[in-house]
Design an enzyme around this catalytic site. Structure first.
Site, PDB file in Angstrom:
ATOM      1  N   ARG A 211      98.909 -33.446 101.650  1.00  0.00           N
ATOM      2  CA  ARG A 211     100.228 -32.484 102.227  1.00  0.00           C
ATOM      3  C   ARG A 211     100.381 -32.197 100.689  1.00  0.00           C
ATOM      4  NH1 ARG A 211     102.805 -34.601 106.676  1.00  0.00           N
ATOM      5  NH2 ARG A 211     101.735 -34.828 108.568  1.00  0.00           N
ATOM      6  N   GLU A 213     103.165 -31.719  99.084  1.00  0.00           N
ATOM      7  CA  GLU A 213     104.380 -31.220  99.257  1.00  0.00           C
ATOM      8  C   GLU A 213     104.975 -31.231  97.358  1.00  0.00           C
ATOM      9  OE1 GLU A 213     105.671 -34.723 101.510  1.00  0.00           O
ATOM     10  OE2 GLU A 213     105.928 -33.839 103.130  1.00  0.00           O
ATOM     11  N   ARG A 219     107.955 -42.900  96.668  1.00  0.00           N
ATOM     12  CA  ARG A 219     107.674 -42.975  97.206  1.00  0.00           C
ATOM     13  C   ARG A 219     107.140 -42.204  98.321  1.00  0.00           C
ATOM     14  NH1 ARG A 219     112.555 -42.396 102.159  1.00  0.00           N
ATOM     15  NH2 ARG A 219     113.242 -40.146 101.628  1.00  0.00           N
ATOM     16  N   HIS A 220     106.534 -41.062  97.747  1.00  0.00           N
ATOM     17  CA  HIS A 220     105.225 -39.458  98.020  1.00  0.00           C
ATOM     18  C   HIS A 220     104.534 -40.211  97.122  1.00  0.00           C
ATOM     19  CE1 HIS A 220     109.526 -38.163  99.961  1.00  0.00           C
ATOM     20  NE2 HIS A 220     108.967 -37.790 100.825  1.00  0.00           N
ATOM     21  N   GLU A 356     111.323 -44.502 106.421  1.00  0.00           N
ATOM     22  CA  GLU A 356     111.168 -44.036 107.723  1.00  0.00           C
ATOM     23  C   GLU A 356     109.079 -44.791 107.097  1.00  0.00           C
ATOM     24  OE1 GLU A 356     108.387 -40.321 109.253  1.00  0.00           O
ATOM     25  OE2 GLU A 356     110.624 -39.993 109.085  1.00  0.00           O
ATOM     26  N   SER A 359     106.280 -41.779 112.112  1.00  0.00           N
ATOM     27  CA  SER A 359     106.724 -40.546 113.067  1.00  0.00           C
ATOM     28  C   SER A 359     105.316 -40.264 114.737  1.00  0.00           C
ATOM     29  CB  SER A 359     106.842 -39.509 112.396  1.00  0.00           C
ATOM     30  OG  SER A 359     107.593 -38.206 113.171  1.00  0.00           O
ATOM     31  N   ARG A 407     102.932 -47.319 102.329  1.00  0.00           N
ATOM     32  CA  ARG A 407     104.528 -47.079 102.504  1.00  0.00           C
ATOM     33  C   ARG A 407     104.538 -49.219 103.457  1.00  0.00           C
ATOM     34  NH1 ARG A 407     108.626 -41.712 104.100  1.00  0.00           N
ATOM     35  NH2 ARG A 407     108.093 -40.655 101.905  1.00  0.00           N
TER      36      ARG A 407
END
Length: 433
Positions: A211, A213, A219-220, A356, A359, A407
């Site tokens: 990703r 991002e 946490r990423h 989270e 998903s 996670r």
């Protein structure tokens, strides 16, 4: 080394060769000790200076910490030794000499910054706590695979180089592929749906996702490991059942098989999550968050849940839980809407009180509705023709989810930073080692 004995297996009365790293040297004058460490633990090597050859003593005590050595000698019972035994050496061979200046302390007695530890990961993972994390991660992945097999799922491996992104957008890493533009895959989502539409029906994968991002948070990650499930003839409730069973199986395996590792991490009160996990609708979730008063502005229908809101709701619930019935407009095109209310999707998130983890949802298996979903989100269906054409040939109802492995480990072990759960993290700043 064919004749090597691990330190944990050294038995009084035997002559053994142990090999490992020099953990510590203690010189008490007429007697000295070399503490040797291998993957099973540590053992004391005793040097009585007046009774041993000077060259042997010099070889054993003159070597630097973290050098790799092989020691051959008799194993003696010694209640005062850390493991109740010690080796009286006949020979010491230095296999690899370490620099005297170490960038961090592998004993863990002196703390080091996370960036220093990641820059020197091999040395860092000689710490008991570091080893414990990845032993537990290995146990988790083994337990997850076994739980999937018990759910009649087949393990698959999908491409990581793709022609189009799973969900489009800017969160893609472009690469040059034989003169054409390609991308690192964001998710196995579309591929696992295609395989669920084959006669395999239930499938799972544990593999990397990418990703692009620009997050820079604890946490990423930009390269992560995703644990994915997809099942034909499953709805969103079935998928949540499988998700819950997989997560609980991971905790149970760690609780049963990783007592020493949990002790090394100071987790004396490790608990397996209670089941069933509560299932809370999106509408109820925003109402409960608003009641906490933790946010500056009240959430309204259609808002995504901010980090502060997730934490507030997590503190209120107190354990793992699902958020269900999300607004259709904020879930991806491939998530199916409820038949009796098209404003609600079958999408769900599985949450730890901190964040989270999962998903998922039931997928849209009807081709016309799927194409309409592409168009509603501004995506060109023709760019995904390899995917959409298979829906012409009998696609069963199906559902699934993706779980972030790092996670899961981070929340399970109460780690401060997700990078602790990755051997060699990839984020905005870190591309090496």
């Amino acid at each position: 080394m064919d004749d090597r004995t691990y330190t944990a297996e050294a038995t009084p009365g035997e002559t053994v060769t142990v090999a490992g790293w020099v953990h510590e040297i203690r010189d008490l004058g007429g007697i000295a000790f070399l503490i040797l460490r291998d993957t099973t633990g540590r053992i004391q090597v005793k040097f009585e200076k007046d009774e041993m050859d000077d060259e042997l003593v010099e070889m054993g005590l003159g070597v630097s910490r973290e050098s790799v050595v092989a020691v051959t000698g008799d194993v003696k019972e010694e209640p005062r030794a850390p493991t109740d035994v010690e080796v009286v050496p006949e020979s010491v061979e230095v296999l690899s000499r370490a620099d005297t200046e170490l960038p961090l302390d592998p004993t863990g007695k002196v703390d080091a910054e996370l960036s220093t530890r990641l820059d020197n990961r091999t040395l860092d993972l000689r710490r008991e706590a570091g080893q414990a994390i990845f032993s537990i991660r290995s146990e988790v992945q083994a337990a997850v695979r076994e739980a999937f097999r018990e759910a009649d799922a087949t393990e698959i491996n999908t491409p990581k180089i793709v022609a189009t992104g799973t969900e489009g957008g800017t969160e893609l890493f472009p690469i040059t592929y034989f003169g054409r533009e390609a991308f690192m895959n964001q998710s196995p989502q579309l591929f696992k749906q295609l395989i669920a539409g084959s006669n395999l029906e239930r499938v799972f994968e544990i593999g990397p996702i990418f990703r692009a991002e620009e997050h820079n948070t604890p946490r990423h990650l930009n390269e992560a490991t995703s644990i994915d499930f997809e099942g034909a003839f499953c709805d969103h409730n079935d998928a949540m059942d499988v998700c819950e069973s997989v997560v609980v199986a991971a905790y149970e395996a760690v609780a049963e098989n990783c007592a020493e590792e949990l002790d090394a991490l100071g987790l004396d009160e490790f608990e397996v999550p209670d089941t069933p996990f509560p299932r809370i609708s999106y509408e109820e979730a925003i109402e409960r968050i608003n009641v906490t008063g933790e946010l500056d502005e009240q959430l309204v229908w259609g808002d995504d849940l901010p980090t502060e809101g997730e934490k507030a709701l997590g503190n209120d619930v107190g354990g793992h839980y699902f958020i269900t019935d999300w607004p259709a407009e904020i879930k991806p095109f491939y998530i199916m809407d409820h038949d009796d209310d098209e404003t609600l999707s079958t999408g769900f998130d599985m949450m730890h009180p901190r964040m989270e983890l999962v998903s998922g949802g039931q997928r849209e298996h009807r081709r016309e509705e799927l194409i309409a979903g592409f168009e509603a989100q501004g995506l060109d269906p023709e760019a995904f023709e390899y995917y959409t054409k298979m829906f012409k040939y009998g696609m069963p109802p199906h559902a699934g989810w993706g779980l972030g492995a790092e996670r899961l480990i981070m929340t399970m072990l109460d780690l401060d930073n997700i990078r602790e759960a990755v051997l060699f993290p990839r984020d905005r700043q870190r591309l090496s080692p």
